[in-house]
Design a protein around this motif. Structure first.
Motif, PDB file in Angstrom:
ATOM      1  N   PHE A 258       0.201  -2.421  -1.384  1.00 15.22           N
ATOM      2  CA  PHE A 258      -0.762  -1.342  -1.580  1.00 15.22           C
ATOM      3  C   PHE A 258      -0.255  -0.057  -0.939  1.00 15.22           C
ATOM      4  O   PHE A 258      -0.328   1.034  -1.520  1.00 15.22           O
ATOM      5  N   ILE A 259       0.218  -0.187   0.291  1.00 16.36           N
ATOM      6  CA  ILE A 259       0.661   0.982   1.054  1.00 16.36           C
ATOM      7  C   ILE A 259       1.938   1.566   0.471  1.00 16.36           C
ATOM      8  O   ILE A 259       2.072   2.783   0.306  1.00 16.36           O
ATOM      9  N   ILE A 260       2.879   0.697   0.153  1.00 14.61           N
ATOM     10  CA  ILE A 260       4.148   1.162  -0.423  1.00 14.61           C
ATOM     11  C   ILE A 260       3.902   1.910  -1.729  1.00 14.61           C
ATOM     12  O   ILE A 260       4.596   2.883  -2.040  1.00 14.61           O
ATOM     13  N   GLY A 261       2.896   1.484  -2.477  1.00 17.99           N
ATOM     14  CA  GLY A 261       2.592   2.141  -3.748  1.00 17.99           C
ATOM     15  C   GLY A 261       1.845   3.451  -3.612  1.00 17.99           C
ATOM     16  O   GLY A 261       1.609   4.141  -4.613  1.00 17.99           O
ATOM     17  N   ASN A 262       1.477   3.825  -2.409  1.00 15.42           N
ATOM     18  CA  ASN A 262       0.771   5.086  -2.163  1.00 15.42           C
ATOM     19  C   ASN A 262       1.650   5.931  -1.256  1.00 15.42           C
ATOM     20  O   ASN A 262       1.754   5.690  -0.058  1.00 15.42           O
ATOM     21  N   LYS A 263       2.301   6.951  -1.811  1.00  9.35           N
ATOM     22  CA  LYS A 263       3.310   7.695  -1.057  1.00  9.35           C
ATOM     23  C   LYS A 263       2.737   8.389   0.171  1.00  9.35           C
ATOM     24  O   LYS A 263       3.413   8.501   1.212  1.00  9.35           O
ATOM     25  N   ASN A 264       1.510   8.876   0.070  1.00  6.79           N
ATOM     26  CA  ASN A 264       0.908   9.540   1.232  1.00  6.79           C
ATOM     27  C   ASN A 264       0.577   8.531   2.325  1.00  6.79           C
ATOM     28  O   ASN A 264       0.719   8.812   3.519  1.00  6.79           O
ATOM     29  N   ALA A 265       0.142   7.348   1.918  1.00  5.67           N
ATOM     30  CA  ALA A 265      -0.203   6.313   2.890  1.00  5.67           C
ATOM     31  C   ALA A 265       1.037   5.803   3.615  1.00  5.67           C
ATOM     32  O   ALA A 265       1.038   5.658   4.840  1.00  5.67           O
ATOM     33  N   ILE A 266       2.104   5.519   2.880  1.00 11.30           N
ATOM     34  CA  ILE A 266       3.311   5.004   3.518  1.00 11.30           C
ATOM     35  C   ILE A 266       3.947   6.055   4.410  1.00 11.30           C
ATOM     36  O   ILE A 266       4.517   5.747   5.468  1.00 11.30           O
TER      37      ILE A 266
END
Length: 327
Positions: A258-266
């Motif tokens: 999930f995190i890897i797929g969200n650039k702002n989150a990662i």
């Protein structure tokens, strides 16, 4: 001699005689009195004062109210009965608001405030927002914050909207550690029903549960699809004090799909993880400051709300000695 009570008894004994107005609700017909309806209801008072067809024909059809609910309303108006309970309070509140029965609206608000639970909090919140009751909204949101641990493991958690979850996570009265905040956010993002699972007691147990894109997702009307939820993970993580999260928690986030797929989150997670490895606390003033001592509802760790007492400490373990214990 109580004259008022005697008059009311006389009124009750004759309430079924000489009806002069009919109210139709679904397929049911209620014979009523103009005087009673107009005296207690702003809706019926306005109707009786106009030249509308309903007044001329002495008949009115109500929509969005069930016959059972209207029957209870008549019991209140004619007999003074206390019909409110936790099962019917929301329907009666909406009906009283529609018919502008102020005395019943006040009674409903009091009943609702006394009977807010984790099981009904979302329905209460939606109803309070619909009826624009600020006092009830404040009350139910306080329950959601103070009982957040129980909320997360209830059927209602997947119905919490993004804005509601952000507001909860930002609340200074929230009594759960950052690791559990992360746990709850990941559960919300998966949009699945986890109420049947036992509470997660450690970050190792959290990591064993697979929060992957191969899970089965449910579409949640109020909060969007699972895809939408995952796209907002960066916003949710930004309001959690990740600088105080355990290393295991940060490591889990760095490898999570999930995190890897969200650039702002990662980017956010990597930035904080890098700062932790360097022994640097990037955020000098967390939003929860100056608070009294609290006890985490999740791991029972005592801490003092991310005050200056934490400065100089770069790590803690949820429910372990590396968390800064304050005895």
């Amino acid at each position: 001699m109580d004259i008022a009570k005697d008059i009311f008894k006389c009124f009750q004994s004759n309430m079924e005689t000489f009806p002069d107005f009919t109210v139709i609700v679904s397929d049911f017909q209620f014979n009523c009195h103009r005087f009673v309806l107009s005296s207690c209801s702003g809706f019926f008072e306005a109707l009786m004062r106009t030249d509308m067809k309903e007044k001329a024909e002495s008949i009115c059809t109500l929509k969005d109210i069930s016959p059972e609910t209207f029957g209870l309303i008549l019991d209140v108006l004619y007999k003074g009965k206390n019909v409110l309970n936790k099962e019917n309070m929301l329907e009666l509140w909406k009906a009283a608001n529609q018919l502008q029965i102020n005395l019943l609206i006040t009674a409903c608000k009091k009943c609702v405030k006394k009977n807010i639970t984790i099981e009904n909090c979302i329905n209460v919140l939606k109803t309070a927002e619909l009826l624009q009751s600020l006092s009830v909204i404040a009350k139910v949101k306080n329950v959601m914050v103070t009982s957040y641990f129980d909320l997360v493991y209830s059927d209602n958690f997947k119905q919490v909207s993004l804005d509601e979850l952000v507001e909860i996570l930002q609340n200074d009265q929230l009594k759960v550690c950052p690791d559990f905040c992360v746990t709850s956010v990941m559960m919300w993002a998966s949009a699945e029903d986890y109420s049947h699972l036992p509470p997660i007691k450690s970050i190792d147990e959290f990591c064993q549960r697979k929060w992957t894109q191969n899970s089965t997702y449910n579409y949640i009307k109020d909060s969007g699809s699972a895809t939408y939820r995952r796209s907002r993970l960066d916003k949710l993580l930004s309001v959690i004090q990740l600088q105080w999260a355990s290393k295991e928690c940060l490591s889990m986030l760095m490898s999570n799909e999930f995190i890897i797929g969200n650039k702002n989150a990662i980017y956010l997670v990597n930035r904080i993880a890098a700062a932790r490895l360097d022994g640097v606390d990037e955020v000098k003033q967390p939003h929860r400051v100056g608070m009294s001592y609290k006890k985490c509802q999740h791991c029972s760790t005592k801490h003092n709300g991310y005050t200056d007492a934490f400065y100089g400490y770069s790590t803690y373990e949820c429910n372990d000695s590396e968390w800064l214990l304050i005895n």
